[in-house]
Enzyme design. Sequence first.
Site, PDB file in Angstrom:
ATOM      1  N   ASP A  37       1.062  -1.309   0.005  1.00  0.00           N
ATOM      2  CA  ASP A  37       0.432   0.077   0.218  1.00  0.00           C
ATOM      3  C   ASP A  37       0.692   1.136  -0.302  1.00  0.00           C
ATOM      4  O   ASP A  37       2.243   1.256   0.260  1.00  0.00           O
ATOM      5  CB  ASP A  37      -1.103   0.076   1.457  1.00  0.00           C
ATOM      6  CG  ASP A  37      -2.031  -1.149   1.706  1.00  0.00           C
ATOM      7  OD1 ASP A  37      -2.357  -1.500  -0.167  1.00  0.00           O
ATOM      8  OD2 ASP A  37      -2.357  -1.603   2.077  1.00  0.00           O
ATOM      9  N   TYR A  92       7.798  -8.140   8.031  1.00  0.00           N
ATOM     10  CA  TYR A  92       6.782  -6.686   7.819  1.00  0.00           C
ATOM     11  C   TYR A  92       7.500  -6.576   9.197  1.00  0.00           C
ATOM     12  O   TYR A  92       7.738  -6.737  10.534  1.00  0.00           O
ATOM     13  CB  TYR A  92       5.542  -7.359   8.327  1.00  0.00           C
ATOM     14  CG  TYR A  92       4.785  -7.131   7.185  1.00  0.00           C
ATOM     15  CD1 TYR A  92       4.782  -6.101   6.380  1.00  0.00           C
ATOM     16  CD2 TYR A  92       4.246  -8.187   7.043  1.00  0.00           C
ATOM     17  CE1 TYR A  92       3.925  -5.970   4.959  1.00  0.00           C
ATOM     18  CE2 TYR A  92       3.907  -8.288   5.176  1.00  0.00           C
ATOM     19  CZ  TYR A  92       4.051  -7.649   4.823  1.00  0.00           C
ATOM     20  OH  TYR A  92       2.841  -7.826   3.473  1.00  0.00           O
ATOM     21  N   TYR A  96      -2.877 -11.090   4.478  1.00  0.00           N
ATOM     22  CA  TYR A  96      -2.405  -9.210   4.836  1.00  0.00           C
ATOM     23  C   TYR A  96      -2.086  -8.800   6.549  1.00  0.00           C
ATOM     24  O   TYR A  96      -2.846  -9.368   6.914  1.00  0.00           O
ATOM     25  CB  TYR A  96      -4.483  -9.201   4.951  1.00  0.00           C
ATOM     26  CG  TYR A  96      -4.769  -9.177   2.842  1.00  0.00           C
ATOM     27  CD1 TYR A  96      -4.342  -8.164   2.228  1.00  0.00           C
ATOM     28  CD2 TYR A  96      -5.677 -10.539   2.359  1.00  0.00           C
ATOM     29  CE1 TYR A  96      -5.340  -8.291   0.696  1.00  0.00           C
ATOM     30  CE2 TYR A  96      -5.440 -10.385   1.191  1.00  0.00           C
ATOM     31  CZ  TYR A  96      -5.618  -9.261   0.566  1.00  0.00           C
ATOM     32  OH  TYR A  96      -5.784  -8.822  -1.112  1.00  0.00           O
TER      33      TYR A  96
END
Length: 328
Positions: A154, A220, A290
């Site tokens: 994103d 992440y 996700y």
Amino acid sequence: MVRAKFGGFSGNQLTEAILSAVSGIEFKSFEAGVHSRDEAKKLSLRRETVSFLESSGHEYVPNGSPDVCILVDAENGFVEAIPQSVFVEGAYNKLKRGIAQTFHYCYKCKGRGCTFCSGKGKLSELSVQEAIDSVLLSAFGSRESRFHGCGREDADVLMLGKGRPFVFEVIEPQKRSLALRPLENIVNSVFLGKVQVHGLKYCKKERVAELKNTEFGKIYSTKCSAKKPVSREALAGLVGKQFHVLQQTPERVEKRRAMKDREKSAQISKAELLASGSFHVEILASHGLYIKEFVSGDNGRTRPSVSSLLGIECHCDELDVLEIVFGK
Ligand SMILES: [Zn+2]
């Protein structure tokens, strides 16, 4: 694409039209197509086109990947030279939030400019594609590009570490053998602190499909907030565990993608309490998980989640991709 007038006759008229169509275009190999209702004329025009270009040192590749396609149209009176795309692969880093991967017109005004996009016609100030466009398009003598990313993140997510692989397709380039290192250096100095590119090199068209079909994991780093105080012990209890995650398509992307239950995995490798309702976790996620929803739980659509594991509603406030891990 360059189009030259062509009266339809062989000989000088044809060769002059070809020369004018290919003028300024760098190419080693070519393919030739002829449009004529007269079969005999079609064959002779093709033969003449091929031998003319071969005599000036260009290679005829009727079934390969030519640098340029020559179209001789005897019916409509023109010769066209269409340079084929050049493909450049590399990896990018996104060092500032709010940068998209690719250029998108504002969906409300379709690029005309409206109050929603403050008249800009687009929603993000900058994209990785536009950063590369700004340097490579003029150098290659091209007007547009296609950006093929190995996945995407994103706009509000940073892409750190060794970066994300991509193929940048230069459409209808006038040049096709520029040194890439100097161009890479220009991109990196113009977009310092925003977008950086590495290891630019020429590649084949097939790399696009290869990148799209590659499975990879991601590490992440997330900064999360919790609705209630989180204990250091509870947080420490998550570290080192491998979670088997069942994830339904998140609510926020539901409109765009088919609903399905996906089986993914996540491993929390680090957790650190920042304040009583704020913490930081590092997560190794399998391909396609996700991550924002793995933190929040997405109203029970992702199980387990950091929220369900801690028993406290949590939200992902900031997200960075630290590394892309192939073979995961
Ligand atoms: Zn708009």
